[in-house]
Scaffold this motif. Sequence first.
Motif, PDB file in Angstrom:
ATOM      1  N   ALA A  95     -16.184  17.750  -2.905  1.00  0.00           N
ATOM      2  CA  ALA A  95     -16.278  18.394  -2.996  1.00  0.00           C
ATOM      3  C   ALA A  95     -17.369  19.690  -2.109  1.00  0.00           C
ATOM      4  N   ALA A  96     -18.665  18.433  -2.256  1.00  0.00           N
ATOM      5  CA  ALA A  96     -20.167  18.620  -2.549  1.00  0.00           C
ATOM      6  C   ALA A  96     -20.893  19.099  -1.296  1.00  0.00           C
ATOM      7  N   ARG A  97     -19.770  17.749  -0.528  1.00  0.00           N
ATOM      8  CA  ARG A  97     -20.122  17.479   1.072  1.00  0.00           C
ATOM      9  C   ARG A  97     -19.106  19.058   1.806  1.00  0.00           C
ATOM     10  N   ASN A  98     -17.939  19.064   1.326  1.00  0.00           N
ATOM     11  CA  ASN A  98     -17.059  20.050   1.620  1.00  0.00           C
ATOM     12  C   ASN A  98     -16.256  18.963   2.703  1.00  0.00           C
ATOM     13  N   LEU A  99     -15.881  18.046   2.641  1.00  0.00           N
ATOM     14  CA  LEU A  99     -14.910  16.443   2.872  1.00  0.00           C
ATOM     15  C   LEU A  99     -14.115  17.093   2.731  1.00  0.00           C
ATOM     16  N   LEU A 100     -13.208  16.664   3.638  1.00  0.00           N
ATOM     17  CA  LEU A 100     -11.448  16.491   3.323  1.00  0.00           C
ATOM     18  C   LEU A 100     -11.106  14.996   3.658  1.00  0.00           C
ATOM     19  N   VAL A 101     -10.555  14.466   2.503  1.00  0.00           N
ATOM     20  CA  VAL A 101     -10.262  13.071   2.327  1.00  0.00           C
ATOM     21  C   VAL A 101      -8.884  13.228   2.360  1.00  0.00           C
ATOM     22  N   ASP A 102      -7.808  11.745   2.269  1.00  0.00           N
ATOM     23  CA  ASP A 102      -6.906  11.384   2.540  1.00  0.00           C
ATOM     24  C   ASP A 102      -7.199   9.792   2.407  1.00  0.00           C
ATOM     25  N   LEU A 103      -6.556   9.133   1.185  1.00  0.00           N
ATOM     26  CA  LEU A 103      -6.805   8.042   0.563  1.00  0.00           C
ATOM     27  C   LEU A 103      -5.246   7.554   0.319  1.00  0.00           C
ATOM     28  N   GLY A 104      -5.101   6.284   0.870  1.00  0.00           N
ATOM     29  CA  GLY A 104      -4.338   5.069   1.008  1.00  0.00           C
ATOM     30  C   GLY A 104      -5.003   4.188  -0.508  1.00  0.00           C
ATOM     31  N   LEU A 105      -3.725   3.908  -1.361  1.00  0.00           N
ATOM     32  CA  LEU A 105      -4.035   2.597  -2.528  1.00  0.00           C
ATOM     33  C   LEU A 105      -3.384   1.827  -1.646  1.00  0.00           C
ATOM     34  N   GLU A 153       1.500  -1.630   0.055  1.00  0.00           N
ATOM     35  CA  GLU A 153      -0.208  -0.004  -0.080  1.00  0.00           C
ATOM     36  C   GLU A 153       0.919   1.379  -0.467  1.00  0.00           C
ATOM     37  N   THR A 154       0.674   2.262  -0.333  1.00  0.00           N
ATOM     38  CA  THR A 154       1.084   3.875  -0.457  1.00  0.00           C
ATOM     39  C   THR A 154       0.472   4.160   0.727  1.00  0.00           C
ATOM     40  N   ALA A 155       1.029   5.236   1.392  1.00  0.00           N
ATOM     41  CA  ALA A 155       0.629   6.561   2.510  1.00  0.00           C
ATOM     42  C   ALA A 155      -1.097   7.387   2.081  1.00  0.00           C
ATOM     43  N   ALA A 156      -1.148   6.926   3.144  1.00  0.00           N
ATOM     44  CA  ALA A 156      -2.805   8.007   2.159  1.00  0.00           C
ATOM     45  C   ALA A 156      -2.311   9.154   2.059  1.00  0.00           C
ATOM     46  N   THR A 157      -2.664  10.555   0.845  1.00  0.00           N
ATOM     47  CA  THR A 157      -2.406  11.720   0.026  1.00  0.00           C
ATOM     48  C   THR A 157      -4.197  11.802  -0.060  1.00  0.00           C
ATOM     49  N   ARG A 158      -3.571  13.591  -0.133  1.00  0.00           N
ATOM     50  CA  ARG A 158      -4.930  13.942  -0.146  1.00  0.00           C
ATOM     51  C   ARG A 158      -6.066  14.043  -1.751  1.00  0.00           C
ATOM     52  N   VAL A 159      -7.494  13.372  -1.842  1.00  0.00           N
ATOM     53  CA  VAL A 159      -7.914  13.133  -2.862  1.00  0.00           C
ATOM     54  C   VAL A 159      -8.454  14.319  -2.754  1.00  0.00           C
ATOM     55  N   VAL A 160      -9.542  15.189  -3.973  1.00  0.00           N
ATOM     56  CA  VAL A 160      -9.877  15.592  -4.479  1.00  0.00           C
ATOM     57  C   VAL A 160     -11.566  15.704  -5.399  1.00  0.00           C
ATOM     58  N   GLY A 161     -12.295  15.845  -5.896  1.00  0.00           N
ATOM     59  CA  GLY A 161     -13.450  15.901  -6.180  1.00  0.00           C
ATOM     60  C   GLY A 161     -14.387  16.873  -6.248  1.00  0.00           C
ATOM     61  N   ARG A 215      -0.187  15.102  -3.207  1.00  0.00           N
ATOM     62  CA  ARG A 215       0.581  15.612  -2.144  1.00  0.00           C
ATOM     63  C   ARG A 215      -0.454  17.289  -1.789  1.00  0.00           C
ATOM     64  N   ALA A 216      -0.773  17.501  -0.531  1.00  0.00           N
ATOM     65  CA  ALA A 216      -0.809  18.776  -0.429  1.00  0.00           C
ATOM     66  C   ALA A 216      -0.314  19.723   0.840  1.00  0.00           C
ATOM     67  N   ASP A 217      -0.198  21.156   0.090  1.00  0.00           N
ATOM     68  CA  ASP A 217       0.583  21.596   0.992  1.00  0.00           C
ATOM     69  C   ASP A 217      -0.320  22.075   1.938  1.00  0.00           C
ATOM     70  N   ASP A 218       0.309  22.932   3.202  1.00  0.00           N
ATOM     71  CA  ASP A 218      -0.124  23.671   4.534  1.00  0.00           C
ATOM     72  C   ASP A 218      -1.536  24.298   3.639  1.00  0.00           C
ATOM     73  N   LYS A 219      -1.941  24.609   2.527  1.00  0.00           N
ATOM     74  CA  LYS A 219      -2.477  25.948   2.376  1.00  0.00           C
ATOM     75  C   LYS A 219      -3.779  24.127   1.623  1.00  0.00           C
ATOM     76  N   GLY A 220      -3.505  23.359   1.145  1.00  0.00           N
ATOM     77  CA  GLY A 220      -4.431  22.560   0.155  1.00  0.00           C
ATOM     78  C   GLY A 220      -4.183  22.585  -0.819  1.00  0.00           C
ATOM     79  N   LYS A 221      -3.721  22.996  -1.666  1.00  0.00           N
ATOM     80  CA  LYS A 221      -3.044  22.951  -2.472  1.00  0.00           C
ATOM     81  C   LYS A 221      -2.263  21.968  -3.235  1.00  0.00           C
TER      82      LYS A 221
END
Length: 902
Positions: free
Chosen positions: A118-128, A106-114, A180-186
């Motif tokens: 965004a419709a529910r304003n969810l902040l999620v990290d996903l591991g594969l 597996e990989t480490a959990a990293t940020r996913v967006v979509g 990967r996401a920086d401190d500002k979420g980008k």
Amino acid sequence: MSVGAAVRRVRTYGGQFLLLAVLTLVVTLLITGVPRLVNRLAEQGLRAQLNSELAERRDLSYTTRLEPATSQRTAMGNAAEQFDALAADMPPQVRSAVTEQWYSVETAATRVVGPDLAARNLLVDLGLRAMPDIQGASTLVEGAWPSETYVPDRPIEVALDVDVARKLNLRAGSQLRIGRADDKGKLFDAAPLMVSGLFRPVDRANGIWDGLPQLLQIIEPPGDGMPFIMFGVVAQSVFNKRAAAGWPIQSKWRYRLGVDQIDAQKLDELIDGLQVMQRNQPTGLTLTQGVDVPLRAFAAQIDAVRTLLAVIAAGVLATLAGLIVLAASLAIRRRRSEFVLLRARGGGATAGARRSLAESMLVVPVAGVLGWWLGTLVPGAPDPTMPYIIGATVLVTLALPLATLAVPAGGAARRDLIRVRPSARRLTVEVSLLLLAGLAAVLLRRRGLTLGEVDPLLVSVPVLLAIAAAVLALRAYPWPLLLVSRLAARTRGSVAFLGTARAGRAAVAAPLVVVVLAIGTAAFCAVVAAGIDASRDRAAAQLVPADAVIRGERFAPDTIDELGQLPGVRAVTRVLYEDDERLAADQLGTDALIGQTDVLVVDGSGLDLVARQSQVDLSVPAALRTALPGPGPLPAIVSPAIAAELAKAGMTDSAFILVQGERYEFRVAGTEDRFPLLEANVDRFVILPWQALPKRVTTPAPTSLLVAGDSLDAETLRIAGDQGQERYQQQGAVTGPERLIGVTADTRADVRRSLEEGGANGILAFGFVAGTVGGTLLGLLAVAFTVLAGARARGQVLSRLRTLGLSRRQWRGLLLVELTPLVAVSVLTGALVGAVLPLLLNPVLGLSAFTSGVPVQVAFEPSLVAAVLALGAIALGFAVAVEAMNNRRLRLGEVLRLGEES
């Protein structure tokens, strides 16, 4: 010497040989069947213990560090190769117990967006995660499985658990981007990702889902502004490409030990194999396993119970050996004239022994084989007991010939008319026996023993002490009877005088020793069982010094009032516990260089009230109970180890300890070896009085609540505790990023019940029941032998007295007076031996394995007195019944006529 003649003699004396055969059968049956039954109970106890644990507790997990792949091979290919290699390198005893195995990368959990997130304003990290066989353990609900065909520039396809996906507003076809996401979420280095399908596990209990982090659960954010974490499944080919591109990966291999594959008889070998694996971990891999903890706890119980069973078995088998000797002696005594006549007619010194050997060989080996066969029918794994069975059968076969050799060549003397003074040889033997028993007891206490092994010294000490006590009783009890007899001679009537006089001259050494052995074994089992039972009560009170305890992280102050309003609750008090705190030398926190300690903060008066309301015998130290707020350091109760270190550092009057972010000054006001709410193995602690804490900016919050009440329901208490934790969190009192977890509620009754269930408690109960019942029955049988040993002489006396006008009522009284001292002395001596043996052996038996580490204290049990009196009455009634039945069978007139020897 013809076989036919031997068969005729066996038929003629059928009752005597039947008794010898039955005793032989019982001995071989016990030697064969009891180990099988113990092994079966051990297997059942081990299964129950392991099944009570979480299944993943039996996992042996290897993990690598999370880092880019260094091998030129594919990530999955390398993991599969190591998967087989790790299994092959396991010790044989561990490898044979593995029933299921899985691996994943597996990989480490990293940020996913979509858009769906965004419709529910969810902040999620996903591991594969890539893992073989997942399609066979789950059912596709929607969409398709990720394609194994790698196509450049195609989005990464991932499959998610259907419940996880719906909670996060995802579905088959959801378009996402991962990076990967920086401190500002980008995001940077982002790659397209698509949810190809949703699956549902066929069986959630399947071990494939137990890998951490789990695929079937969302990891909730530990604090505000932090992401949810989930894991999804990708195709192996896609994962290999991502690993080759430099993504950090982590490989995991899990091997689960099967409950049915763990052999209780080879438990030590399995634990040793786990230790070898822990020491010889492959480079770059980390082994995580927790199965050795329950295995070691069960092994400690098995070792203790096997040692205890050895003591009980020694007493039972020694009693049976004594009964066999008595049976052989009684048989030969009835045939004494036959063997004397055989010598008078020119037979050799061993002629009678050869005749007895031929008769014994027709009976004893057959009974031994039958007992062995019946023992093999007992369910359970066998032990290598055949040498013991053969040895026991040979010894019993030789018992009759050896008893024949002891028959005097001349006629028997009238020993009932004279007092036989012990010879110098006999006195020497008895004194040597007393010295040997004392020396063996001292050596056993000083040397100790290895639990789980049959120590010759351990099994011989109880037998030697019982024999020594019987010898002392034999030498002591005629003296008070002599005094009573002289007093009875001055009274009217002959019953008391004749009865006490005959009781004082009774020659019953061997039978009395057997009775003492049997009753001592039964009393030993009863006393130790009562000691363990009382120690379990203390252990339960140590863990829960109230009717119930609620343990959590932190509770709101009003939780105590809420609990007080529940039905049946009489009192509630607060407790704060923190472990691994360091002592400081001043308010600034200068390390005192003393080490870490546990801290317990209790409301002294509240704890005392709850304990009294819960009927728990708890003595709260006055320093905690009477402390009041005021200037100066708090009075504290500390463990002896902490007290010694504080004294060495010169800090007994002023030291500081951190409690929930606030530092408090305390002084040593007393020491305690143990204290409630602390585990038995905790030997470093500081206890502070809550009611005397000075006011600070932050008010301490309790981590446990003790409740006193009637018919308390653990689930109701748990719900109230959860609500108290939630209120504490909502009040903004939580400091730090950690979220509160659910509370646990335990009643003292449930804790007490758990101490006597599971594990090796089944074997322990069997040992106590078998020892008590077997010892009592064998003791009654030995009493019968004691009566029969002097039946001929008593029959002659009673015959003469009946001809002189003794009434039937006086005859019964005379019989009762004669037998009462003998039965009373044997039963009381046996009970005394059984009560003293636990005091001697308890320190070396390791029985604290059954009491959660609380030392077992064996003390005088008042109920033992009542049991001994009842047993004495039963034994006396049984003795009188045996004597009466024997007299009716022999007919007193014939005893007088045939008993005279000239």
